[in-house]
Design a protein around this motif. Sequence first.
Motif, PDB file in Angstrom:
ATOM      1  N   LEU A   1       0.832  -1.207   0.000  1.00  0.00           N
ATOM      2  CA  LEU A   1       0.000   0.000   0.000  1.00  0.00           C
ATOM      3  C   LEU A   1       0.864   1.253   0.000  1.00  0.00           C
ATOM      4  N   ASP A   2       1.892   1.272   0.840  1.00  0.00           N
ATOM      5  CA  ASP A   2       2.775   2.430   0.926  1.00  0.00           C
ATOM      6  C   ASP A   2       3.488   2.672  -0.403  1.00  0.00           C
ATOM      7  N   THR A   3       3.915   1.597  -1.055  1.00  0.00           N
ATOM      8  CA  THR A   3       4.587   1.729  -2.351  1.00  0.00           C
ATOM      9  C   THR A   3       3.633   2.280  -3.401  1.00  0.00           C
TER      10      THR A   3
ATOM     11  N   ALA B   1       3.274   5.960  -2.914  1.00  0.00           N
ATOM     12  CA  ALA B   1       4.484   6.681  -3.311  1.00  0.00           C
ATOM     13  C   ALA B   1       4.632   6.737  -4.827  1.00  0.00           C
ATOM     14  N   HIS B   2       4.338   5.636  -5.508  1.00  0.00           N
ATOM     15  CA  HIS B   2       4.540   5.569  -6.954  1.00  0.00           C
ATOM     16  C   HIS B   2       3.417   6.230  -7.746  1.00  0.00           C
ATOM     17  N   VAL B   3       2.262   6.375  -7.133  1.00  0.00           N
ATOM     18  CA  VAL B   3       1.141   6.968  -7.860  1.00  0.00           C
ATOM     19  C   VAL B   3       1.377   8.463  -8.103  1.00  0.00           C
ATOM     20  N   LEU B   4       2.413   9.027  -7.450  1.00  0.00           N
ATOM     21  CA  LEU B   4       2.741  10.436  -7.664  1.00  0.00           C
ATOM     22  C   LEU B   4       3.098  10.713  -9.117  1.00  0.00           C
TER      23      LEU B   4
ATOM     24  N   ARG C   1       7.586  -1.858 -14.003  1.00  0.00           N
ATOM     25  CA  ARG C   1       8.371  -2.454 -12.924  1.00  0.00           C
ATOM     26  C   ARG C   1       7.940  -1.955 -11.550  1.00  0.00           C
ATOM     27  N   GLU C   2       7.276  -0.781 -11.513  1.00  0.00           N
ATOM     28  CA  GLU C   2       6.814  -0.256 -10.232  1.00  0.00           C
ATOM     29  C   GLU C   2       5.608  -1.024  -9.700  1.00  0.00           C
ATOM     30  N   TRP C   3       4.976  -1.800 -10.557  1.00  0.00           N
ATOM     31  CA  TRP C   3       3.854  -2.622 -10.107  1.00  0.00           C
ATOM     32  C   TRP C   3       4.330  -3.849  -9.321  1.00  0.00           C
ATOM     33  N   ILE C   4       5.608  -4.200  -9.472  1.00  0.00           N
ATOM     34  CA  ILE C   4       6.116  -5.413  -8.819  1.00  0.00           C
ATOM     35  C   ILE C   4       5.927  -5.355  -7.302  1.00  0.00           C
TER      36      ILE C   4
ATOM     37  N   ILE D   1       2.071  -5.143  -6.224  1.00  0.00           N
ATOM     38  CA  ILE D   1       1.332  -6.406  -6.283  1.00  0.00           C
ATOM     39  C   ILE D   1       1.928  -7.427  -5.323  1.00  0.00           C
ATOM     40  N   PHE D   2       3.258  -7.434  -5.253  1.00  0.00           N
ATOM     41  CA  PHE D   2       3.927  -8.446  -4.425  1.00  0.00           C
ATOM     42  C   PHE D   2       3.550  -8.326  -2.951  1.00  0.00           C
ATOM     43  N   GLY D   3       3.469  -7.094  -2.427  1.00  0.00           N
ATOM     44  CA  GLY D   3       3.195  -6.911  -1.003  1.00  0.00           C
ATOM     45  C   GLY D   3       1.937  -7.622  -0.526  1.00  0.00           C
TER      46      GLY D   3
END
Length: 287
Positions: A22-24, A27-30, A37-40, A43-45
């Motif tokens: 969730l935190d990632t 941060a990446h939705v900015l 690669r930012e989906w890794i 989704i992984f979490g």
Amino acid sequence: MPISRDQAMLLMAAFNEIMLGLDTFLAHVLNNTIQPREWIPIIFGPVAGVLLLISGMIALRNRRTASWLATAVFIASIIVGVLGAYFHLVRGTLPTAPIGQRVTLSLLVWAPPFLAPFAFAGIGMLGLSAAWEESPSGSGRLKIPFGRTVQMPYSKTRAYFFLVSLGTLAALVSSALDHARHPWENPWLWAPFVVGVFATAVSAGMGAVNRKLTAEDVTIYLAAMVLMIVVGVLGTYFHVQADLTSQSTIVPERFLRGAPFMSPLLYTNMGLVGILALLSPKEATEE
């Protein structure tokens, strides 16, 4: 407690994997456009967290199978963390700049936090320690996959203290780099720095001590962990206040681009993990 210390650590690991995802995402939705690669980690979490919860249920009847599943998840978590740190570090460098100017402290301060992805790796290391059974407790002898054992130079309890120290150090450096973007005249900015240094030193000292812990040792250590929890909660409060408008109105854009309101909770998280490390190392199968 109705569960063992290792089971409590695994539950913390599962919760942390989900929250890191969730935190990632926040941060990446900015970027408005999340790169493939930012989906890794996003989704992984959650997937890792669910798999660890399933592993915990399997462990009630088959500890070996559960250890296999948890081990695979934690190794993958370490890989995701290391790769994420690499990508963040690359974003903070100038490859075409003259030698000596390609990596600078100023670049690292304003670049994506290169230590943040290491949270996945830290959870992986913590989880591996919890997934591998120590038999007998306190011996440092771990049962690993393929029916083999490995003898650590110290007990699992001491290993937990060292991991708490490393996790606290990572949180401390990440906090210092984040706060370096602002003037240090604000006395509240020094609180996470001072408490982080204190907790890092105390937890490392607990791991280094090769004797039976005294009441004074435990009291000082508990004080450090409680301070970590308090600083994390206060930090979240101050970050949320900074993200609110002057009329205390919630504007989602400010929470995404302003002070990261979830980051201070890493202090609280490490404080809770540190307290769990004090629980009895005995498994339910031991007398």
